[in-house]
Design a protein around this motif. Sequence first.
Motif, mmCIF file in Angstrom:
data_model
loop_
_atom_site.group_PDB
_atom_site.id
_atom_site.type_symbol
_atom_site.label_atom_id
_atom_site.label_comp_id
_atom_site.label_asym_id
_atom_site.label_seq_id
_atom_site.Cartn_x
_atom_site.Cartn_y
_atom_site.Cartn_z
ATOM 1 N N SER A 176 0.829 -1.198 0.000
ATOM 2 C CA SER A 176 0.000 0.000 0.000
ATOM 3 C C SER A 176 0.865 1.249 0.000
ATOM 4 N N GLU A 177 0.223 2.392 -0.209
ATOM 5 C CA GLU A 177 0.947 3.658 -0.291
ATOM 6 C C GLU A 177 1.546 4.087 1.041
ATOM 7 N N ASP A 178 0.983 3.596 2.161
ATOM 8 C CA ASP A 178 1.473 4.043 3.472
ATOM 9 C C ASP A 178 2.585 3.152 4.019
ATOM 10 N N GLY A 179 3.183 2.333 3.154
ATOM 11 C CA GLY A 179 4.338 1.557 3.575
ATOM 12 C C GLY A 179 4.027 0.202 4.171
ATOM 13 N N ASP A 180 2.819 -0.310 3.963
ATOM 14 C CA ASP A 180 2.463 -1.641 4.428
ATOM 15 C C ASP A 180 3.461 -2.657 3.871
ATOM 16 N N THR A 181 3.847 -3.632 4.688
ATOM 17 C CA THR A 181 4.806 -4.643 4.238
ATOM 18 C C THR A 181 4.102 -5.995 4.158
ATOM 19 N N PRO A 182 3.459 -6.287 3.041
ATOM 20 C CA PRO A 182 2.726 -7.542 2.887
ATOM 21 C C PRO A 182 3.663 -8.732 2.726
ATOM 22 N N ASP A 183 3.097 -9.904 2.805
ATOM 23 C CA ASP A 183 3.860 -11.134 2.672
ATOM 24 C C ASP A 183 3.108 -12.038 1.715
ATOM 25 N N ALA A 184 3.817 -12.711 0.825
ATOM 26 C CA ALA A 184 3.193 -13.624 -0.132
ATOM 27 C C ALA A 184 3.935 -14.954 -0.100
ATOM 28 N N ASN A 185 3.196 -16.038 -0.249
ATOM 29 C CA ASN A 185 3.794 -17.372 -0.195
ATOM 30 C C ASN A 185 3.059 -18.344 -1.099
ATOM 31 N N VAL A 186 3.796 -19.335 -1.548
ATOM 32 C CA VAL A 186 3.223 -20.430 -2.329
ATOM 33 C C VAL A 186 3.334 -21.709 -1.514
ATOM 34 N N TYR A 187 2.221 -22.414 -1.387
ATOM 35 C CA TYR A 187 2.183 -23.694 -0.684
ATOM 36 C C TYR A 187 1.774 -24.783 -1.667
ATOM 37 N N LEU A 188 2.527 -25.888 -1.655
ATOM 38 C CA LEU A 188 2.224 -26.996 -2.547
ATOM 39 C C LEU A 188 1.657 -28.166 -1.756
ATOM 40 N N LEU A 189 0.695 -28.826 -2.370
ATOM 41 C CA LEU A 189 -0.056 -29.877 -1.697
ATOM 42 C C LEU A 189 0.617 -31.234 -1.845
ATOM 43 N N ASP A 190 0.732 -31.936 -0.727
ATOM 44 C CA ASP A 190 1.207 -33.313 -0.720
ATOM 45 C C ASP A 190 0.259 -34.100 0.171
ATOM 46 N N GLY A 191 -0.652 -34.816 -0.430
ATOM 47 C CA GLY A 191 -1.686 -35.505 0.344
ATOM 48 C C GLY A 191 -2.643 -34.489 0.934
ATOM 49 N N THR A 192 -2.651 -34.410 2.250
ATOM 50 C CA THR A 192 -3.512 -33.428 2.930
ATOM 51 C C THR A 192 -2.680 -32.418 3.714
ATOM 52 N N LEU B 276 -0.136 -28.910 3.136
ATOM 53 C CA LEU B 276 0.404 -27.863 2.280
ATOM 54 C C LEU B 276 1.769 -27.457 2.811
ATOM 55 N N TYR B 277 2.808 -27.572 1.967
ATOM 56 C CA TYR B 277 4.165 -27.198 2.361
ATOM 57 C C TYR B 277 4.551 -25.896 1.660
ATOM 58 N N ARG B 278 5.143 -24.973 2.425
ATOM 59 C CA ARG B 278 5.619 -23.737 1.797
ATOM 60 C C ARG B 278 6.772 -24.051 0.862
ATOM 61 N N ALA B 279 6.681 -23.557 -0.384
ATOM 62 C CA ALA B 279 7.672 -23.898 -1.403
ATOM 63 C C ALA B 279 8.678 -22.784 -1.659
ATOM 64 N N ASN B 280 8.373 -21.585 -1.210
ATOM 65 C CA ASN B 280 9.300 -20.462 -1.386
ATOM 66 C C ASN B 280 10.018 -20.166 -0.079
ATOM 67 N N ARG B 281 11.121 -19.429 -0.176
ATOM 68 C CA ARG B 281 11.785 -18.975 1.031
ATOM 69 C C ARG B 281 10.977 -17.832 1.613
ATOM 70 N N ALA B 282 10.623 -17.926 2.870
ATOM 71 C CA ALA B 282 9.748 -16.928 3.495
ATOM 72 C C ALA B 282 10.513 -15.651 3.784
ATOM 73 N N ALA B 283 9.862 -14.522 3.463
ATOM 74 C CA ALA B 283 10.465 -13.231 3.774
ATOM 75 C C ALA B 283 10.084 -12.778 5.179
ATOM 76 N N GLY B 284 8.977 -13.313 5.691
ATOM 77 C CA GLY B 284 8.510 -12.922 7.015
ATOM 78 C C GLY B 284 8.405 -14.116 7.944
ATOM 79 N N THR B 285 7.298 -14.196 8.660
ATOM 80 C CA THR B 285 7.105 -15.281 9.635
ATOM 81 C C THR B 285 6.048 -16.258 9.143
ATOM 82 N N ALA B 286 6.074 -16.561 7.859
ATOM 83 C CA ALA B 286 5.072 -17.450 7.278
ATOM 84 C C ALA B 286 5.180 -18.855 7.854
ATOM 85 N N ARG B 287 4.059 -19.531 7.945
ATOM 86 C CA ARG B 287 4.060 -20.915 8.412
ATOM 87 C C ARG B 287 4.731 -21.817 7.386
#
Length: 264
Positions: free
Chosen positions: A120-136, A138-149
């Motif tokens: 956002s314009e006010d300096g919000d620092t969002p976080d984005a992640n990709v999770y891939l499914l293995d059975g039931t 979801l594993y995070r597939a990218n290196r996390a920039a924040g405190t993502a699960r």
Amino acid sequence: MFSKLGGLVDRAGWHILAVIGTVGLALISVFNTRLVTFSPALAIILTVLASAFSVVGVIVGVRSYEKRRKTTQAQLLTGLRLTLIPAAERFISIAPALDETNVSEGLTDITARCAQFVKSEDGDTPDANVYLLDGTTLYRANRAAGTARDRFKKTQKRDARSREESAVVDRVLAKQVTICDDVQSPENQEKLCLENTKRKYRAFISVPILVNSEPVGMISVNSARKNHLTDVHVAFLENIAVLVSALLAVKSDRNVAIPGQDKA
């Protein structure tokens, strides 16, 4: 508080003007006899002003809406150009030597671009992640920039954290797009099985990633500002999900391991 009121006036000022005009006409109609008796000229002036407020508010409000809509479309196109094209070029470059490391690096690159688009314009620092499914799970597939699960796992446990994780997996399996405008809202917590806990973000979007119409994961993005994420961001992530699915289709054909499974 004043900034929120200012934002409301900026978005809906002309509509408010139209409402004021309409209400004014209604009041004049109710008290018309008294007004005419008191001052015919005043009754005419107030009627003209109320009518003008109503008509001008509607006309300018419609034009303002069209302007915002075009601005929104321009933002989406700009985001797609700045994110999708470089990401596609990156994926094309790594495709000939695709392995687990390249997949992780490619997904890390694209999630960073997604976070930048959502910022956002006010300096919000969002976080984005990709999770891939293995059975039931979801594993995070990218290196996390924040405190993502690292993962979301579907289980039979009934504690709040487990119920939230299971609900996330269920929504991916059901191919559901989820947009939550405020994680602290009791209504959203009940609807999405969100744990009532302190978080570093207030809103999030998750979009399923499909390969051959089957769910294989999700891409999610969050924001520290409630109500910040919109349909524009949903459309943007849906386009990103299509690009990621193309990479994952190649990964599947070559039997490349899913990044992140070693965290299980």
